[in-house]
Design a protein around this motif. Structure first.
Motif, PDB file in Angstrom:
ATOM      1  N   ASN A   1       0.838  -1.190   0.000  1.00 33.34           N
ATOM      2  CA  ASN A   1       0.000   0.000   0.000  1.00 33.34           C
ATOM      3  C   ASN A   1       0.875   1.243   0.000  1.00 33.34           C
ATOM      4  O   ASN A   1       1.995   1.235   0.524  1.00 33.34           O
ATOM      5  CB  ASN A   1      -0.920   0.012   1.222  1.00 33.34           C
TER       6      ASN A   1
ATOM      7  N   ARG B   1       1.517   5.189   1.057  1.00 36.37           N
ATOM      8  CA  ARG B   1       1.216   6.261   2.005  1.00 36.37           C
ATOM      9  C   ARG B   1       1.820   7.545   1.445  1.00 36.37           C
ATOM     10  O   ARG B   1       3.036   7.730   1.485  1.00 36.37           O
ATOM     11  CB  ARG B   1       1.811   5.967   3.378  1.00 36.37           C
TER      12      ARG B   1
ATOM     13  N   SER C   1       2.183  13.238  12.797  1.00 34.00           N
ATOM     14  CA  SER C   1       1.049  13.760  12.010  1.00 34.00           C
ATOM     15  C   SER C   1       0.544  15.047  12.558  1.00 34.00           C
ATOM     16  O   SER C   1       0.621  15.395  13.659  1.00 34.00           O
ATOM     17  CB  SER C   1      -0.084  12.748  12.007  1.00 34.00           C
TER      18      SER C   1
END
Length: 177
Positions: free
Chosen positions: A152, A154, A177
């Motif tokens: 996946n 990101r 974040s």
């Protein structure tokens, strides 16, 4: 997740920039990929791929390298054959670093820098480095293998104030974040 996703297979990361004006030192950006094993996914890279190397198994390699931005279109291009990577690798981080010799430069001082991540004809991410204009290096993409073994993506460009040698030691750290 619905089960329709088959994950990423073969991904391309590319950089481009315009050459320095006449009379100024050339600008040289480099793509670097770092692979991480499952036991140390945020620690030291298992290996690095850059302008003078390729992965031991040939799954990550630099197709195109420029030392001055005088290429046509994308100046630096790296291919990652994620679906061929050994199962022991669970994370790959790709970054860009500005060579700091003979002149120190940030992305804000590079003429028209841009990056693109794509799989086939599908563009996964594009960026112009505006958000990291004061950085000398940046991570561009993170690829993570999930529990089903699928890769996946990101997205996210994260800036660093590092030279090429030290950037390879910190580029795999977790981002706040």
């Amino acid at each position: 997740m619905t089960g329709f996703s088959k994950g990423l297979h073969k991904v391309e990361v590319a950089l481009k920039w315009d050459p320095s004006p006449t009379g100024q030192a050339p600008t040289d950006l480099d793509i670097i990929a770092a692979t991480f094993e499952s036991g140390d996914a945020y620690g030291a890279p298992a290996y690095l791929v850059h302008f003078d190397s390729r992965s031991p198994d040939g799954t990550i390699f630099l197709n195109r390298d420029s030392t001055d931005g005088r290429g046509f279109g994308w100046d630096e291009v790296m291919t990652l054959e994620l679906d061929r990577l050994s199962e022991r690798y669970t994370r790959v981080v790709v970054g860009a670093v500005i060579q700091q010799q003979p002149v120190r430069r940030t992305f804000g001082e590079v003429l028209s820098p841009a990056m693109r991540v794509r799989e086939g004809y599908t563009v996964l991410s594009e960026d112009d480095f505006t958000s990291v204009r004061d950085a000398t290096a940046a991570t561009l993409a993170e690829f993570v293998r999930n529990e089903a073994g699928e890769w996946n993506f990101r997205p996210g460009v994260h800036g660093f104030d590092e030279d090429p040698d030290t950037f390879t030691h910190v580029m795999g750290r977790a981002h706040q974040s």
